[in-house]
Scaffold this motif. Structure first.
Motif, PDB file in Angstrom:
ATOM      1  N   LYS A  76       0.842  -1.204   0.000  1.00  0.00           N
ATOM      2  CA  LYS A  76       0.000   0.000   0.000  1.00  0.00           C
ATOM      3  C   LYS A  76       0.877   1.254   0.000  1.00  0.00           C
ATOM      4  CE  LYS A  76      -3.354   2.597   2.697  1.00  0.00           C
ATOM      5  NZ  LYS A  76      -4.238   2.623   3.862  1.00  0.00           N
ATOM      6  N   TYR A  77       1.907   1.279   0.837  1.00  0.00           N
ATOM      7  CA  TYR A  77       2.784   2.454   0.899  1.00  0.00           C
ATOM      8  C   TYR A  77       3.491   2.678  -0.437  1.00  0.00           C
ATOM      9  CZ  TYR A  77       2.051   2.157   5.933  1.00  0.00           C
ATOM     10  OH  TYR A  77       1.480   2.120   7.182  1.00  0.00           O
ATOM     11  N   ALA A  78       3.904   1.615  -1.091  1.00  0.00           N
ATOM     12  CA  ALA A  78       4.548   1.739  -2.400  1.00  0.00           C
ATOM     13  C   ALA A  78       3.552   2.253  -3.439  1.00  0.00           C
ATOM     14  CB  ALA A  78       5.125   0.393  -2.832  1.00  0.00           C
ATOM     15  N   ALA A  79       2.307   1.781  -3.370  1.00  0.00           N
ATOM     16  CA  ALA A  79       1.273   2.241  -4.303  1.00  0.00           C
ATOM     17  C   ALA A  79       0.978   3.724  -4.085  1.00  0.00           C
ATOM     18  CB  ALA A  79       0.007   1.422  -4.137  1.00  0.00           C
ATOM     19  N   GLU A  80       0.948   4.163  -2.831  1.00  0.00           N
ATOM     20  CA  GLU A  80       0.727   5.587  -2.538  1.00  0.00           C
ATOM     21  C   GLU A  80       1.849   6.435  -3.123  1.00  0.00           C
ATOM     22  OE1 GLU A  80      -1.692   5.169   1.695  1.00  0.00           O
ATOM     23  OE2 GLU A  80       0.481   5.440   1.699  1.00  0.00           O
ATOM     24  N   ALA A  81       3.073   5.993  -2.956  1.00  0.00           N
ATOM     25  CA  ALA A  81       4.221   6.749  -3.479  1.00  0.00           C
ATOM     26  C   ALA A  81       4.189   6.805  -5.010  1.00  0.00           C
ATOM     27  CB  ALA A  81       5.526   6.116  -2.995  1.00  0.00           C
ATOM     28  N   ARG A  82       3.892   5.683  -5.652  1.00  0.00           N
ATOM     29  CA  ARG A  82       3.798   5.664  -7.118  1.00  0.00           C
ATOM     30  C   ARG A  82       2.669   6.562  -7.604  1.00  0.00           C
ATOM     31  NH1 ARG A  82       4.239   0.216  -6.483  1.00  0.00           N
ATOM     32  NH2 ARG A  82       2.009  -0.043  -6.859  1.00  0.00           N
ATOM     33  N   HIS A  83       1.535   6.504  -6.911  1.00  0.00           N
ATOM     34  CA  HIS A  83       0.379   7.300  -7.329  1.00  0.00           C
ATOM     35  C   HIS A  83       0.659   8.790  -7.140  1.00  0.00           C
ATOM     36  CE1 HIS A  83      -3.708   7.668  -8.619  1.00  0.00           C
ATOM     37  NE2 HIS A  83      -4.059   8.330  -7.535  1.00  0.00           N
ATOM     38  N   MET A  84       1.360   9.145  -6.089  1.00  0.00           N
ATOM     39  CA  MET A  84       1.707  10.554  -5.866  1.00  0.00           C
ATOM     40  C   MET A  84       2.630  11.048  -6.974  1.00  0.00           C
ATOM     41  SD  MET A  84       0.811  12.755  -3.626  1.00  0.00           S
ATOM     42  CE  MET A  84       0.930  14.240  -4.556  1.00  0.00           C
ATOM     43  N   ARG A  85       3.575  10.221  -7.404  1.00  0.00           N
ATOM     44  CA  ARG A  85       4.477  10.604  -8.498  1.00  0.00           C
ATOM     45  C   ARG A  85       3.746  10.710  -9.829  1.00  0.00           C
ATOM     46  NH1 ARG A  85       7.854   6.858  -5.906  1.00  0.00           N
ATOM     47  NH2 ARG A  85       7.346   5.296  -7.490  1.00  0.00           N
ATOM     48  N   ALA A  86       2.625  10.008  -9.956  1.00  0.00           N
ATOM     49  CA  ALA A  86       1.863  10.008 -11.208  1.00  0.00           C
ATOM     50  C   ALA A  86       0.796  11.106 -11.245  1.00  0.00           C
ATOM     51  CB  ALA A  86       1.195   8.651 -11.400  1.00  0.00           C
ATOM     52  N   PHE A  87       0.837  12.046 -10.314  1.00  0.00           N
ATOM     53  CA  PHE A  87      -0.185  13.098 -10.268  1.00  0.00           C
ATOM     54  C   PHE A  87      -0.172  13.881 -11.591  1.00  0.00           C
ATOM     55  CE2 PHE A  87      -2.149  17.121  -9.399  1.00  0.00           C
ATOM     56  CZ  PHE A  87      -3.183  16.798  -8.547  1.00  0.00           C
ATOM     57  N   PRO A  88      -1.335  14.060 -12.213  1.00  0.00           N
ATOM     58  CA  PRO A  88      -1.407  14.758 -13.508  1.00  0.00           C
ATOM     59  C   PRO A  88      -1.372  16.283 -13.357  1.00  0.00           C
ATOM     60  CG  PRO A  88      -3.580  14.009 -12.872  1.00  0.00           C
ATOM     61  CD  PRO A  88      -2.627  13.515 -11.818  1.00  0.00           C
ATOM     62  N   VAL A  89      -0.202  16.822 -13.107  1.00  0.00           N
ATOM     63  CA  VAL A  89      -0.037  18.259 -12.860  1.00  0.00           C
ATOM     64  C   VAL A  89      -0.538  19.096 -14.034  1.00  0.00           C
ATOM     65  CG1 VAL A  89       1.646  20.070 -12.368  1.00  0.00           C
ATOM     66  CG2 VAL A  89       1.908  17.829 -11.326  1.00  0.00           C
ATOM     67  N   ASP A  90      -0.345  18.620 -15.250  1.00  0.00           N
ATOM     68  CA  ASP A  90      -0.767  19.369 -16.436  1.00  0.00           C
ATOM     69  C   ASP A  90      -2.283  19.552 -16.505  1.00  0.00           C
ATOM     70  OD1 ASP A  90       1.873  19.479 -17.156  1.00  0.00           O
ATOM     71  OD2 ASP A  90       1.751  17.784 -18.541  1.00  0.00           O
TER      72      ASP A  90
END
Length: 107
Positions: free
Chosen positions: A22-36
């Motif tokens: 779960k912690y790894a998924a949270e970190a990956r999902h945070m990095r994948a945030f669609p800033v654009d």
């Protein structure tokens, strides 16, 4: 991925039981945030929900997506995202957009 999709997936990840996965998924999902996508979003309520999730308590219940405590925020990925969300909300409100409706005065 849209901001709405990102938020839905964040809630899905948050409902998982506590584990290293779960912690790894949270970190990956945070990095994948669609800033654009922030610059084209017109839903003020969605921007507010995402900002609350990233700010954490007292704005939202505790999840793995909230920014760190004061003094540790400068390098956190949430900080520039929260600032961009707040700026977009300010621009939309200045243009008369509130919630899911269009500019004030239009049906």
């Amino acid at each position: 991925m849209t901001l709405g999709d990102w938020l839905t997936m964040a809630y899905t990840i948050d409902r998982r039981r506590t584990s290293a996965v779960k912690y790894a998924a949270e970190a990956r999902h945070m990095r994948a945030f669609p800033v654009d996508e922030i610059g084209v979003e017109l839903d003020v309520q969605l921007l507010q929900k995402i900002a609350a999730l990233l700010k954490g308590p007292p704005h939202h219940y505790r999840t793995g997506f909230e920014r760190p405590l004061r003094g540790h925020r400068c390098d956190a990925p949430q900080t520039p995202i929260i600032m961009a969300l707040a700026n977009r909300e300010t621009h939309l409100r200045a243009a008369g957009v509130d919630g899911n409706s269009g500019p004030q005065g239009t049906p």
